[in-house]
Design an enzyme around this catalytic site. Sequence first.
Site, PDB file in Angstrom:
ATOM      1  CG  MET A 175       2.084   9.241   4.129  1.00 11.07           C
ATOM      2  SD  MET A 175       2.959   8.171   5.287  1.00 11.07           S
ATOM      3  CE  MET A 175       3.874   9.398   6.218  1.00 11.07           C
ATOM      4  CD  GLU A 176      -3.589   9.966  -0.699  1.00  9.89           C
ATOM      5  OE1 GLU A 176      -3.569   8.749  -0.995  1.00  9.89           O
ATOM      6  OE2 GLU A 176      -4.637  10.628  -0.545  1.00  9.89           O
TER       7      GLU A 176
END
Length: 359
Positions: free
Chosen positions: A322-323
């Site tokens: 997840m960014e």
Amino acid sequence: MSYLNFEEITTGIQLLATEYGDFCDLVTLPHTSVETRQVHALALGDTRGPDMKTVIYVGGVHAREWIPPDALVYLAADLLEARKGGTGLTYGEARITADEISQIFANMQLLILPCANPDGRVYSQEVDPDWRKNRVPNPMPDGGMCHGVDLNRNFDVAWDFRRTFAPNAVSASDDPCHKYIYVGPEAASEPETRNIVWLLDHYTGARWYLDIHSAVPAVFHNWGLDDIQTDTPEMNFLNPAHDGQRGIAGDTAYREFIEEADAAELLRLSQLMAKEIHKVRGDDYEVSAAFSLYATSGASDDYAYSRHHANQDKPKVLGFTMECGHDFQPEFNEAENVMREVSAALVKFAADVSTTAIA
């Protein structure tokens, strides 16, 4: 409020382990950091142990990405308070019921490592906000000294990028003085990397691995090595016949094989997280295989997924990155909004997979 420093992260999870001892254990990882800092994780669940069905959440691999460690500490606190109080959780319009919280704790274990790279975080917060790597010394032939390995290029999956990838096709460097993407002298050379390897080795019930970074915003999944395909099994990272071909977007010479069922499940769970994130305040996160950002070698999410392919005796672990958010170090009021997005996504993910049987 402000971002937590590493001492505060450590103290925070130690206090949670003391206050909520019925529902979590403090896990001391076997390797101290390069600068001899002890690293801890939390195991959450009504029953904990290496064989329990487990999701692993990791933050702080990249030092300058300040939000993920804080998000994981606050996530642990929220979950434990909700479990003890028999309540649900609400993040904007994203809601997790008390029954879902109970189901997570009853059916599985959450292994949360808030800050995998403590030395880097200290250096980023105290010296250079743009610092990304760990702080290992890299002596140079001229007597000089450079520092740091990019931990997210140091895992043992296509690590030898000059052999495995096409020239100039991958985000990696073998220059010890490269500020951002030096891969290290060998795979898993760094103690911080080996701590994550140990988690995957020790927690044999782990089936999902999520590495929380910033800031795109996006939810990525396997693979980061190349575009994915489901038709040609022999076209895979272990096959030396394809060395020198990997990493070129849009070509047909090489695409990384993935089982069709795995591809569908990775996409489903990524979309589920993005949907929960949108509920918090309407932010839209891209969903795609990690290669859509750029080709990566030695990344932790691909390593987690690659282990079963390299050794069939190891369980299959689906890998995600997840960014979160739009900046590495936004003002703290914005960081809190991003933390709520992360928490909503990770709790809903856990609630979903808590009902999944594992082999």
